[in-house]
Design a protein around this motif. Structure first.
Motif, PDB file in Angstrom:
ATOM      1  N   TRP B  55       0.842  -1.194   0.000  1.00 36.32           N
ATOM      2  CA  TRP B  55       0.000   0.000   0.000  1.00 36.32           C
ATOM      3  C   TRP B  55       0.874   1.239   0.000  1.00 36.32           C
ATOM      4  CZ3 TRP B  55      -5.308  -0.368  -0.201  1.00 36.32           C
ATOM      5  CH2 TRP B  55      -5.824  -1.655  -0.022  1.00 36.32           C
ATOM      6  N   LEU B  56       0.464   2.213  -0.810  1.00 36.34           N
ATOM      7  CA  LEU B  56       1.116   3.521  -0.850  1.00 36.34           C
ATOM      8  C   LEU B  56       0.199   4.510  -0.147  1.00 36.34           C
ATOM      9  CD1 LEU B  56       2.066   3.471  -4.627  1.00 36.34           C
ATOM     10  CD2 LEU B  56       3.649   3.172  -2.708  1.00 36.34           C
ATOM     11  N   LEU B  57       0.754   5.341   0.717  1.00 34.16           N
ATOM     12  CA  LEU B  57      -0.062   6.286   1.481  1.00 34.16           C
ATOM     13  C   LEU B  57       0.497   7.686   1.300  1.00 34.16           C
ATOM     14  CD1 LEU B  57      -0.071   4.050   4.664  1.00 34.16           C
ATOM     15  CD2 LEU B  57      -1.991   4.372   3.110  1.00 34.16           C
ATOM     16  N   LYS B  98      -6.117   4.463  -5.455  1.00 37.34           N
ATOM     17  CA  LYS B  98      -7.269   3.598  -5.159  1.00 37.34           C
ATOM     18  C   LYS B  98      -8.350   4.267  -4.286  1.00 37.34           C
ATOM     19  CE  LYS B  98      -7.345  -0.657  -5.185  1.00 37.34           C
ATOM     20  NZ  LYS B  98      -8.137  -1.629  -5.964  1.00 37.34           N
ATOM     21  N   PHE B  99      -7.981   4.667  -3.061  1.00 37.48           N
ATOM     22  CA  PHE B  99      -8.973   5.136  -2.087  1.00 37.48           C
ATOM     23  C   PHE B  99      -8.582   6.513  -1.561  1.00 37.48           C
ATOM     24  CE2 PHE B  99      -8.278   0.509  -1.302  1.00 37.48           C
ATOM     25  CZ  PHE B  99      -9.432   0.049  -1.909  1.00 37.48           C
ATOM     26  N   VAL B 147      -8.318  21.968   2.739  1.00 36.00           N
ATOM     27  CA  VAL B 147      -8.702  20.666   2.189  1.00 36.00           C
ATOM     28  C   VAL B 147      -7.506  19.736   2.309  1.00 36.00           C
ATOM     29  CG1 VAL B 147      -9.654  19.426   0.213  1.00 36.00           C
ATOM     30  CG2 VAL B 147     -10.134  21.859   0.477  1.00 36.00           C
ATOM     31  N   ALA B 148      -7.632  18.730   3.162  1.00 35.09           N
ATOM     32  CA  ALA B 148      -6.564  17.739   3.323  1.00 35.09           C
ATOM     33  C   ALA B 148      -7.051  16.428   2.726  1.00 35.09           C
ATOM     34  CB  ALA B 148      -6.214  17.557   4.795  1.00 35.09           C
ATOM     35  N   VAL B 149      -6.249  15.844   1.857  1.00 33.06           N
ATOM     36  CA  VAL B 149      -6.634  14.588   1.214  1.00 33.06           C
ATOM     37  C   VAL B 149      -5.588  13.526   1.520  1.00 33.06           C
ATOM     38  CG1 VAL B 149      -7.067  13.424  -0.985  1.00 33.06           C
ATOM     39  CG2 VAL B 149      -7.842  15.779  -0.659  1.00 33.06           C
ATOM     40  N   THR B 150      -6.056  12.353   1.911  1.00 36.04           N
ATOM     41  CA  THR B 150      -5.180  11.187   2.024  1.00 36.04           C
ATOM     42  C   THR B 150      -5.545  10.239   0.905  1.00 36.04           C
ATOM     43  OG1 THR B 150      -4.994  11.385   4.415  1.00 36.04           O
ATOM     44  CG2 THR B 150      -4.491   9.239   3.462  1.00 36.04           C
ATOM     45  N   LEU B 151      -4.532   9.791   0.175  1.00 37.55           N
ATOM     46  CA  LEU B 151      -4.795   8.874  -0.930  1.00 37.55           C
ATOM     47  C   LEU B 151      -4.036   7.582  -0.682  1.00 37.55           C
ATOM     48  CD1 LEU B 151      -6.301   8.620  -3.623  1.00 37.55           C
ATOM     49  CD2 LEU B 151      -4.255   9.438  -4.764  1.00 37.55           C
ATOM     50  N   ILE B 152      -4.741   6.477  -0.851  1.00 39.80           N
ATOM     51  CA  ILE B 152      -4.137   5.160  -0.686  1.00 39.80           C
ATOM     52  C   ILE B 152      -4.053   4.524  -2.062  1.00 39.80           C
ATOM     53  CG2 ILE B 152      -4.426   2.877   0.353  1.00 39.80           C
ATOM     54  CD1 ILE B 152      -6.221   5.750   1.972  1.00 39.80           C
TER      55      ILE B 152
END
Lengths: 349, 349
Positions: B55-57, B98-99, B147-152
């Motif tokens: 997984w990449l975070l 992905k997410f 706006v904070a975004v976390t992408l997996i």
């Protein structure tokens, strides 16, 4: 090459700042054990998967003047609580917290030393719950500090405890008293704003507000034993969380006011200040105990096991058929609707 | 129960707001295919693991007045770009996005309709890159939108392309021209602040700033073929990204000014306004092309394959032994150090 778009070079670039706050905080050995292939310092962190597990993803943000003020929370407290709020979300699914990403938006009023203390708090919480801090970002902000944390946890595949599992006939439980955090905040604001404050705020209430304790152990117990039918953490107040379970599950929750746990310190503080403690107990947020429902057949086993583990367990009501809603039964036997209203740290009214 | 801590009830609670902005945007079928067990609406989202993948975070935050102003970015642009910046981070590791988890801190100046447009932008980007938006949170903010975004993302285990893989003898490449986004911003600020603006800013530059295009396809190609030895996305400018590769890899990067790609629109804009285009090309950020290094033996195959795929590829320099650093060779053959300075959207100077 001249720089016509000239501007002052900040003392440290983004990676310099992140390094100064994070380097040497957690060991490579810990990262290896946790499954971190690559931590802070690249475009993305890399973590390995765990066979048979699903991933839990939570994100929770704290904003200066909305969630905290500098007279109520020290820099370390803010960092600690920003991570603890997310740990609590993972606990409320019955999972293990594992990896955190931390994004900070830093205004001029937060200098490097103060930010370092904030990270001290983040890492203190990370150490307590075994969380690897593996990334995030840092930007400047015009006026107010923002700390956004994403926490990744794991749970046995298909077993996460959701909020939509409540069924008529189940009992409603709490894994600890509520209202302490809101009471502590109320006391600190009152003492900070009025000379007339008669009595000091009990330190247990202040501690509950500044250093909340997420309920990872209780969540795991509820999952491992298969007891938890529905579960929420009390981040936004018992009333609000009960409403969420009621709406997600399509049921009615009936709470008994006389069975709601009330700590001695909160009772004393409320009495001394002429306040109704139930307002704190039902509408105060951020206690991070768990509110859930379970089948009646498990009641005795749950009580015994929680007692032997040293975790509080209070049976506070029952689940009924009906339109989604939450009701409270008073000591006199009357039934009143419980408002859906959530927690507001600094009400204007 | 009276509410002594009385405060106005907001028109929608947190879940009401999130629902209004997110409900019905992505189908259950898409979620199922993507591996989403549980999306928005519980304490945490649940996703399933993919065997053989890591997984990449990534987490990237945009702040009003720091990363954008309302005269330079529409609400939809802000949402689109907040997710695109994170997609770019996953692309720079060679992975698949992905997410996403999205946290918004909303000041009074952002009403529900404007927030809806921001989410329109987020979902437009999500659809383009196949990202499932599965959670996040929303809070109020005193003054500025955050706006904070976390992408997996996912990547084949052990294959993520890091920034520390550059070696002496390799060439340095870019997968597209840079400086366009900074040129677009420059033009919009100039036109907004001065009546003397002679010529309109080319729309390609404005488009580059408002709707950047992350390089997922290029990143996947570099990983699948085993070509990418080191890789960064150009979020903070070529100079800054080159420095990061140099420092992480312990090498020196020599860039050739004459080989840096310069778009015709940026050249024209710079000429018309008496600016040095190299300042944009080297120090302008947010173009989201990829900067990397590869072994000489792959050069021909890379050029051919990128051409057949319709992806630009520019060889812009080479990797040398030496203390970590970045140098530029001018047209006249002189060598100058390249400053480590990163991208600053709204310089005060």
């Amino acid at each position: 090459m001249t720089t016509k778009r000239g501007n002052a070079v900040p003392p440290l670039d983004e990676f310099g700042r992140i390094r100064a706050w994070t380097e040497g905080r957690q060991s490579q050995e810990f990262f290896d054990r946790a499954g971190v292939t690559l931590g802070i310092g690249d475009d993305a962190a890399v973590v390995t998967d765990s066979p048979g597990q699903e991933w839990l993803l939570a994100m929770d943000t704290m904003v200066e003047e909305v969630h905290f003020r500098n007279e109520t929370m020290g820099a370390e407290d803010i960092g600690y609580k920003a991570l603890a709020a997310n740990v609590s979300d993972i606990a409320a699914m019955g999972g293990f917290p594992k990896f955190a990403l931390v994004s900070v938006c830093v205004p001029p009023s937060w200098d490097a030393a103060r930010m370092k203390r904030l990270y001290d708090g983040i890492y203190a919480c990370a150490e307590r719950y075994g969380v690897a801090v593996i990334g995030g970002d840092t930007t400047s902000a015009p006026t107010h500090l923002v700390v956004a944390v994403t926490l990744i946890g794991t749970v046995e595949a298909g077993r996460a405890i959701r909020r939509d599992g409540a069924k008529a006939g189940q009992f409603v439980f709490l894994t600890g008293p509520t209202g302490l955090s809101a009471g502590g905040l109320h006391g600190m604001l009152r003492n900070g704003h009025s000379e007339k404050s008669s009595l000091p705020t009990p330190s247990r209430l202040i501690q509950a507000h500044q250093r909340p304790i997420p309920s990872v152990k209780a969540g795991r117990l509820l999952l491992e034993q298969g007891w938890g039918a529905s579960l929420n953490d009390v981040s936004d107040g018992v009333a609000s969380e009960a409403w969420e379970i009621a709406e997600a599950s399509g049921v009615r929750l009936r709470l008994k006011e006389t069975q709601l746990p009330l700590s001695g310190e909160l009772a004393a503080y409320s009495r001394d200040n002429g306040l109704d403690p139930l307002d704190f107990v039902l509408y105060g947020g951020e206690d991070y105990v768990l509110l859930g429902t379970a089948d009646r057949e498990y009641e005795q086993a749950m009580k015994e096991r929680f007692r032997s583990e040293g975790i509080p367990l209070f049976i506070i009501g029952e689940v009924e058929e009906g339109l989604p809603g939450v009701f409270a039964e008073t000591a006199a036997g009357a039934t009143k609707p419980v408002s859906k209203r959530g927690y507001n740290h600094f009400p204007k009214g």
